[in-house]
Design an enzyme around this catalytic site. Sequence first.
Site, PDB file in Angstrom:
ATOM      1  N   ASP A 221       5.153  17.684  -7.851  1.00 55.33           N
ATOM      2  CA  ASP A 221       5.465  18.721  -8.850  1.00 55.33           C
ATOM      3  C   ASP A 221       5.343  20.154  -8.340  1.00 55.33           C
ATOM      4  OD1 ASP A 221       2.659  19.062  -8.918  1.00 55.33           O
ATOM      5  OD2 ASP A 221       2.596  19.283 -11.096  1.00 55.33           O
TER       6      ASP A 221
ATOM      7  N   GLU B 206      -1.607   9.579  -4.213  1.00 56.41           N
ATOM      8  CA  GLU B 206      -0.918   8.787  -5.230  1.00 56.41           C
ATOM      9  C   GLU B 206       0.247   7.965  -4.708  1.00 56.41           C
ATOM     10  OE1 GLU B 206      -0.035  11.211  -8.668  1.00 56.41           O
ATOM     11  OE2 GLU B 206      -2.154  11.265  -9.200  1.00 56.41           O
TER      12      GLU B 206
ATOM     13  N   ASN C 232      -7.261   9.786  -9.460  1.00 53.24           N
ATOM     14  CA  ASN C 232      -6.622  10.869 -10.205  1.00 53.24           C
ATOM     15  C   ASN C 232      -6.395  10.323 -11.618  1.00 53.24           C
ATOM     16  OD1 ASN C 232      -6.556  12.116  -7.739  1.00 53.24           O
ATOM     17  ND2 ASN C 232      -4.339  12.091  -7.498  1.00 53.24           N
TER      18      ASN C 232
ATOM     19  N   TYR D 162      -6.058  11.034 -15.908  1.00 56.70           N
ATOM     20  CA  TYR D 162      -5.725  12.029 -16.943  1.00 56.70           C
ATOM     21  C   TYR D 162      -5.872  11.441 -18.343  1.00 56.70           C
ATOM     22  CZ  TYR D 162      -4.075  15.027 -13.171  1.00 56.70           C
ATOM     23  OH  TYR D 162      -4.011  15.819 -12.052  1.00 56.70           O
TER      24      TYR D 162
ATOM     25  N   GLU E  97      -8.791  14.071  -9.193  1.00 56.09           N
ATOM     26  CA  GLU E  97      -8.008  14.883 -10.129  1.00 56.09           C
ATOM     27  C   GLU E  97      -8.354  14.471 -11.545  1.00 56.09           C
ATOM     28  OE1 GLU E  97      -3.717  14.943  -9.654  1.00 56.09           O
ATOM     29  OE2 GLU E  97      -3.895  15.217  -7.485  1.00 56.09           O
TER      30      GLU E  97
ATOM     31  N   TRP F  58      -8.583  19.232 -11.509  1.00 58.54           N
ATOM     32  CA  TRP F  58      -7.197  19.598 -11.244  1.00 58.54           C
ATOM     33  C   TRP F  58      -6.781  20.663 -12.238  1.00 58.54           C
ATOM     34  CZ3 TRP F  58      -4.549  18.790  -7.061  1.00 58.54           C
ATOM     35  CH2 TRP F  58      -3.173  19.126  -7.058  1.00 58.54           C
TER      36      TRP F  58
ATOM     37  N   LYS G 231      -2.767  23.603 -15.332  1.00 59.25           N
ATOM     38  CA  LYS G 231      -4.078  22.942 -15.428  1.00 59.25           C
ATOM     39  C   LYS G 231      -5.179  23.734 -14.732  1.00 59.25           C
ATOM     40  CE  LYS G 231      -2.041  18.368 -15.957  1.00 59.25           C
ATOM     41  NZ  LYS G 231      -0.672  18.639 -15.511  1.00 59.25           N
TER      42      LYS G 231
HETATM   43  C1  GCB Z   1      -0.963  14.290 -10.220  1.00 59.25           C
HETATM   44  C2  GCB Z   1      -0.564  14.812  -8.897  1.00 59.25           C
HETATM   45  C3  GCB Z   1      -0.560  16.325  -8.859  1.00 59.25           C
HETATM   46  C4  GCB Z   1       0.048  16.877 -10.129  1.00 59.25           C
HETATM   47  C5  GCB Z   1      -0.803  16.415 -11.290  1.00 59.25           C
HETATM   48  C6  GCB Z   1      -0.277  16.895 -12.648  1.00 59.25           C
HETATM   49  O1  GCB Z   1      -1.372  13.189 -10.371  1.00 59.25           O
HETATM   50  O2  GCB Z   1      -1.357  14.309  -7.854  1.00 59.25           O
HETATM   51  O3  GCB Z   1       0.143  16.744  -7.721  1.00 59.25           O
HETATM   52  O4  GCB Z   1       0.147  18.262 -10.121  1.00 59.25           O
HETATM   53  O5  GCB Z   1      -0.832  15.029 -11.325  1.00 59.25           O
HETATM   54  O6  GCB Z   1      -0.722  17.932 -13.114  1.00 59.25           O
HETATM   55  O7  GCB Z   1       0.577  16.221 -13.206  1.00 59.25           O
END
Ligand code: GCB
Length: 591
Positions: free
Chosen positions: A157, A411, A465, A467, A504, A549, A568
């Site tokens: 990204d 990832e 990582n 979320y 992350e 992150w 973020k």
């Molecule tokens: C991830 C990636 C990172 C992205 C992040 C996001 O898992 O490793 O490069 O920027 O998510 O914010 O979506």
Amino acid sequence: MLYPQVNATRMVTSLDGFWQFQVADQKAIDLHQPLPAPLTMAVPASFNDQVVDQTLRNHDGYFWYETTFNISKLQKTQRNVLRFGSVTHSAVVYINGHEAGRHQGGFTPFEIELDDYIQVGKNDLKVQVSNLLDNTTLPSGELTQQAGQYHVTPRFDFYNYAGINRPVKIFTTNKQVHIDDVVVKYHTDLHQTNVLPDIKITGNYHHLTLQIIDEANNVVVQNNSASTTTIKPLLLADTHLWQPRHAYLYKLAVMIYDANDELLDTYEQTFGIRTVKIAHNQILVNDQPIYLKGFGRHEDFPVIGKGMNQAVINHDHNLMKWLNANAFRTSHYPYSEEEMQLADRDGLLVIDETPAVGLFVGFSASMAMGQGQVNTWQTLKTQAAHQQVIREMITRDQNHPAVLMWSIANEPASQQVGAHEYFAPLVQLTKQLDWQKLPVMAPKIMVATPDVDRIADLFDVIALNRYYGWYADFNDLTKAKQDLQNEIKAWHQKYPDKPIIFTEFGADTLSGMHSLAREPYSEEYQLDYYQMNLAVFDEFDYVVGELLWNFADFATPTGLIRINGNRKGIFTRDRQPKDIAYLLKKRWAHK
Ligand code: GCB
């Protein structure tokens, strides 16, 4: 690989400054003439945000840089080497119209021997740069071509900033004999240390002298030797250890002489003494368990893009130290050598990452949870590039005491058939190249859960990582908490001896947006999100690190969920704190 230095036998000239720049393919350029219609471009910096024209900013393909430099009569008697800190993503270098060298890979240095190409007086330097990415490169991208126009869709990204991103230098050495590499190997019981360096020298010399110099500039131990193969260990009887946030740096000075004791070449390599081990699901630095507090970051700043800027690096380190952080990951590529040197001095631990990002075909960062339908390991042909980036990262960074671990990919599609076969030789290569045998890891994507992941057994650490509360369980922190707890327990059950770190976790947050309802994108939601995650980590003593992150908001291509970049950050892109920063500062003062 040695960083250029000025000393009794070596000179360094900087070629940084305003260069000429032009988008053009090879056919349009006469290598013996100046670029026909150039713009001015500052080096080092990415080209993209220096220009106003948006088609140029987003250009995918080839472009040219040009500058001239002068060589004095005296300098021509020396060996001259041109050195690029990095050119993103590939470079072909022409000196006075002749190809002198090339390099693939945008985040590691490369050197070009100049003596066959340069003359006394004025010399022309052109670099053909490409920012193209495809199924063979790292990072990985999808390359298409329409009506002769390239188009890259990155499999990551962050904005694909390109150009001559790091310093360009010419360094000189003695023509006949020179020190090519110094690797400071040592063995320590944390009190006494035997230093036994690996030194590579080209050419003939009579003998060499080695000295270890402490921070007060005292020579604490000295050895003479007839050759690099007969060096006796240098004993540091009372070792001053390099500790996280309490750095201590020694220098190893190497001097090589002829039979008349005339100095032929010399080099001073900085190093620190520390050990890193994994034992009973803990990470030990100097035999003490360490909890990692810090960030995943990017080299990213307004105007300069991914260009190296010492003030920005220094300010970022000061912000991290202000928050009581002790670590960061060089997501998603090796950072500049200048930053690694500062990390050594600041005592910040570094998870050093290769540019192996985007090893998941069909997964779209902007759609976040999209699942690849294609088998990544049959589609990508990145094994050779991957070996090269591992080799170049370790060769460049093995003398930095700040390096805590190697992250060899971010990832990857580790749940797909073929992942184990792809990674097994790469982990082996990493271990084989690294004399220290530092832990090796590869942060896992959310879909790589313990039941489907195929590669965790290969790595020393479970790096996640995750979320929950953002890409999964959006705006439902109660459910997010349960899911996070469950996943942590499942990993631990499967790999009870491996430490778990969160490489992350985060939520997009618009600085200055407040919400009484504590809704996503507000500073309140970011606070709630992190408080939930951090409280869960505190429940498990085998969770030994939290790297948020991201350190700061960063540029991305515009996307459905990327409005003016990835938001973020704990800091905005211009490094102003969001509310969460103060919570971290408090937590990390005691954690
Ligand atoms: C991830 C990636 C990172 C992205 C992040 C996001 O898992 O490793 O490069 O920027 O998510 O914010 O979506």
